[in-house]
Design a protein around this motif. Structure first.
Motif, PDB file in Angstrom:
ATOM      1  N   CYS A 253      12.164   5.620  -7.860  1.00 17.82           N
ATOM      2  CA  CYS A 253      11.471   5.719  -6.567  1.00 17.82           C
ATOM      3  C   CYS A 253       9.977   5.444  -6.737  1.00 17.82           C
ATOM      4  N   ASN A 255       7.834   5.854  -4.101  1.00 16.75           N
ATOM      5  CA  ASN A 255       7.177   6.571  -2.999  1.00 16.75           C
ATOM      6  C   ASN A 255       6.574   5.596  -1.987  1.00 16.75           C
ATOM      7  N   GLN A 257       7.504   5.326   0.987  1.00 18.40           N
ATOM      8  CA  GLN A 257       7.486   6.075   2.244  1.00 18.40           C
ATOM      9  C   GLN A 257       8.415   5.520   3.327  1.00 18.40           C
ATOM     10  N   SER A 270       8.302  14.239   4.754  1.00 17.74           N
ATOM     11  CA  SER A 270       7.310  14.439   3.707  1.00 17.74           C
ATOM     12  C   SER A 270       6.233  15.391   4.217  1.00 17.74           C
ATOM     13  N   ILE A 277       9.403  14.097  -1.075  1.00 15.25           N
ATOM     14  CA  ILE A 277      10.460  13.628  -0.175  1.00 15.25           C
ATOM     15  C   ILE A 277      11.399  14.802   0.024  1.00 15.25           C
ATOM     16  N   PHE A 321       5.525  13.834  -6.136  1.00 16.12           N
ATOM     17  CA  PHE A 321       4.652  12.782  -6.647  1.00 16.12           C
ATOM     18  C   PHE A 321       3.240  13.320  -6.858  1.00 16.12           C
ATOM     19  N   THR A 334      -0.091   7.205  -4.862  1.00 17.02           N
ATOM     20  CA  THR A 334       0.791   7.805  -5.856  1.00 17.02           C
ATOM     21  C   THR A 334       0.318   7.410  -7.250  1.00 17.02           C
TER      22      THR A 334
END
Length: 364
Positions: A253, A255, A257, A270, A277, A321, A334
């Motif tokens: 992943c 991130n 979004q 989130s 997540i 994250f 991130t």
């Protein structure tokens, strides 16, 4: 009665990457098709069986003169526990697995469905097959926490059943030949024979952003809350339950979004800094949209579904994250190690260096 479609609730309108085709797969007269990735249909060809209404995970389809919520409460209030097509409802296929479980839990007597008598789809057996599949799944889920069961049998009506609708008769009734009594009926017939396609405008896009819990999930949840809790619950195989899921996110992943931004119900979410997540299984409708849009295929279905989630729902954190502020632009990103610079600034710096290098070569 007529078929209504709300594009703002459809997962295919949310993303072109959606692979959902449940409405097309169930339609016994093949009137539903995709136009610019969004379902479209010809009203005069529709037999108003409600099959697409029953299978749509986000309830984007509905029938003008039928409400599953009103049907549910009327059935419980009047003590109705036997159901067949074209009597209390257009077709049994309009009821999803969630509807069936909720009806079984709310009824004091065993529910009896005359599934074998379904002929709503004409020569097609899609609707009948789906009814039997829904009953089987509903009973399997019920057996994991309740003694109640949905029975299949013949419904003996006190009155003659409403005349069965034949596909050919339906099309004939709504054809131009049978609708020339007035200018209005003529115009309506012309419109009904045309493919009804849907476009996304600004207002529709704003509606897509709204997170909505389907009414069938609200009904199911309200009935589950009345059930007595147990000390332990079963775990069902993921493939045996089609209306919800449990998930996990692997290390691939990034991130990005996208998954929680496009989730139609808000099952994925989130925090303000996008550092986690989160997932709520009781809000998941298993539309598969988050899986369809995930480029690294990082979000996965858990092999088993814990029935305990029905009675003790909780939000789980699937991923965390490290979020830091970029030294160049000041935006949060991130952080995965190295220089504290966001991906966008790194790209801009690389492009600037390349342009500078090319300029030096041209001056030589």
């Amino acid at each position: 009665m007529s078929l209504i479609f709300d594009p703002s609730s459809c997962v295919r309108a949310t993303s072109r990457l959606s692979e959902c085709s449940k409405c097309i797969d169930i339609c016994p007269v093949s009137t539903i098709e995709f136009v610019e990735n969004i379902p479209a249909f010809t009203p005069s060809a529709c037999i108003e069986c409600g099959g697409c209404v029953g299978v749509c995970p986000t309830e984007s389809f509905s029938l003008s003169d039928f409400s599953s919520v009103n049907f549910f409460f009327n059935a419980l209030e009047q003590g109705i526990h036997t159901f067949s097509c074209k009597t209390e409802l257009p077709c049994l296929s309009v009821l999803s697995v969630e509807h069936l479980i909720a009806l079984a839990l709310g009824s004091d007597e065993p529910m009896l469905l005359d599934a074998e008598a379904c002929s709503c789809g004409g020569e097609s057996t899609k609707l009948k097959d789906k009814i039997f599949a829904n009953i089987e799944e509903a009973n399997f889920v019920l057996s994991s926490f309740s003694p109640k069961e949905i029975l299949i049998g013949t419904v003996q009506a006190d009155e003659p059943l409403k005349e069965e609708r034949e596909v050919a008769d339906r099309r004939s009734f709504l054809s131009l030949k049978g609708a020339v009594k007035s200018k209005q009926s003529f115009d309506e017939a012309v419109e009904a024979d045309e493919l009804k396609a849907f476009e996304l405008d600004v207002d529709m896009i704003e509606k897509i952003k709204d997170k909505k819990i389907p009414d069938k999930r609200k009904l199911l949840f309200s009935l589950l809350k009345r059930e007595e809790k147990k000390e332990s619950y079963e775990v069902l195989a993921e493939e045996d339950i089609g209306f919800t899921s449990q998930k996990f996110v692997d290390e691939s992943c990034t991130n990005c979004q996208i998954c929680y931004r496009i989730c139609p119900t808000g099952a994925l979410s989130s925090d303000a800094k996008f550092s986690v997540i989160n997932f709520d299984a009781m809000m998941c409708v298993k539309c598969h949209l988050c899986h369809d849009v995930c480029e690294p295929n990082a979000i996965q279905l858990q092999a088993g579904f814990e029935i305990k989630e029905f009675f003790e729902p909780r939000q789980r954190t699937l991923a965390k994250f490290d979020i830091k502020r970029c030294h160049s632009c000041g935006n949060y990103f991130t952080y995965t190690g190295g220089e504290q610079e966001c991906f966008r600034c790194k790209i801009e710096e690389e492009e600037a260096m390349e342009l500078h290098s090319n300029a030096k070569k041209m001056n030589l």
